[in-house]
Scaffold this active site. Structure first.
Site, short mmCIF file in Angstrom:
data_model
loop_
_atom_site.label_atom_id
_atom_site.label_comp_id
_atom_site.label_asym_id
_atom_site.label_seq_id
_atom_site.Cartn_x
_atom_site.Cartn_y
_atom_site.Cartn_z
N SER A 93 -20.20 5.02 11.59
CA SER A 93 -21.31 4.17 11.17
C SER A 93 -20.87 2.71 11.02
O SER A 93 -21.55 1.78 11.47
CB SER A 93 -21.87 4.68 9.83
N TYR A 131 0.82 -1.22 0.00
CA TYR A 131 0.00 0.00 0.00
C TYR A 131 0.85 1.27 0.00
O TYR A 131 0.32 2.36 -0.24
CB TYR A 131 -0.93 0.04 1.22
N LEU A 144 -17.62 -4.61 1.71
CA LEU A 144 -18.80 -3.99 1.12
C LEU A 144 -18.77 -4.09 -0.41
O LEU A 144 -19.56 -3.45 -1.09
CB LEU A 144 -18.90 -2.53 1.55
#
Length: 273
Positions: free
Chosen positions: A238, A48, A188
């Protein structure tokens, strides 16, 4: 307080974490805010190119080091026994840490055929006390069986692509059979379409939560550890708020039924250096 799950080496890992790919300049702030919000598992990788930035965020958060589980990964170009040992020292220096909590082989790269030697080096790093837990990423059952057979050491973790479009039921079962905890990258699906699926929307409305929370809760109830990536404090908050409701067996089946059975990157052929 985030629940934790037991690893096969006696350590524990938070039930959800923060992914940092492909963060660069936003990484220090994202890691800092995530830790301030209560995250205790931070996931990065040499590939990364943000280990220094992640380490900066850890320092800036002020959260005691012993409360944080830091994961990084060995890149393909550094596979091999001695090169793994050198690569680890580079990652440790960039992160600015005395030890790494979880060190993973990023991809098996079977054509290169160095992942067993890399695994032996990781076992040494754990024995030396500079790594708490060792694991793999994107390994199939065959890859797992080979390193276990040749070293008698099972990985603590296998981090794989896993989401409702690719539920990985067989690999999850294979991991469990080998006492390996499954982590989910891309939980997701990096796909707005998933979050607008009627089944997801209806379940979210029923529980009065966000669509993304439903999907992350599905991971939690599967017993896997999702690592959603977000630099937004609101989204981070969230994503973390998934322990106050529970999906029914029927709802879990509805979400799993979205499976399309396709991964983007095949561990048997994908090469990432």
């Amino acid at each position: 307080m985030i629940p934790t799950l037991a690893l096969n080496d006696g350590n524990r890992i938070p039930a959800i974490g923060l992914g940092t790919w492909p963060m660069n300049e936003e990484a220090p702030g994202a890691v800092r805010t995530a830790l301030e919000l209560g995250y205790r598992l931070i996931d990065t990788a040499a590939k990364y190119e943000n280990e220094e930035a992640v380490g900066q965020g850890i320092v800036e958060s002020g959260v005691p080091r012993e409360q944080i589980v830091v994961t990084t990964k060995l890149r393909g170009a550094d596979q091999g026994y001695e090169s793994t040992l050198r690569a680890f020292e580079t990652s440790r220096r960039k992160l600015g840490l005395e030890y790494i909590d979880l060190y993973l082989i990023h991809w098996p790269l079977p054509r290169v055929d160095k992942y067993v030697d890399s695994w032996r080096a990781m076992v040494k790093l754990r024995e030396d006390g500079v790594v708490r837990s060792i694991g793999v990423s994107n390994f199939t059952a065959a890859h797992l069986d080979r390193i276990i057979a040749e070293t008698d050491v099972a990985p603590a973790v296998n981090q794989i692509e896993l989401h409702p479009y690719f539920t990985q039921a067989e690999q999850r079962a294979a991991d469990t059979e080998r006492t390996v905890l499954t982590e989910s990258w891309s939980p997701l699906a990096r796909n707005a379409q998933l979050l607008s699926e009627p089944a997801v929307e209806q379940i979210a409305a029923r529980h009065e939560v966000e669509n993304s929370q439903v999907v992350l809760r599905w991971h939690i109830q599967l017993g896997v550890v999702p690592i959603p990536k977000s630099a937004s404090p609101d989204r981070q908050s969230s994503n973390l708020d998934v322990f106050g409701f529970e999906l029914s067996d029927s709802e879990m089946r509805q979400i799993s039924a979205l499976d399309r059975g396709r991964h983007r990157l095949d561990p048997d052929t994908h090469e990432e250096f």
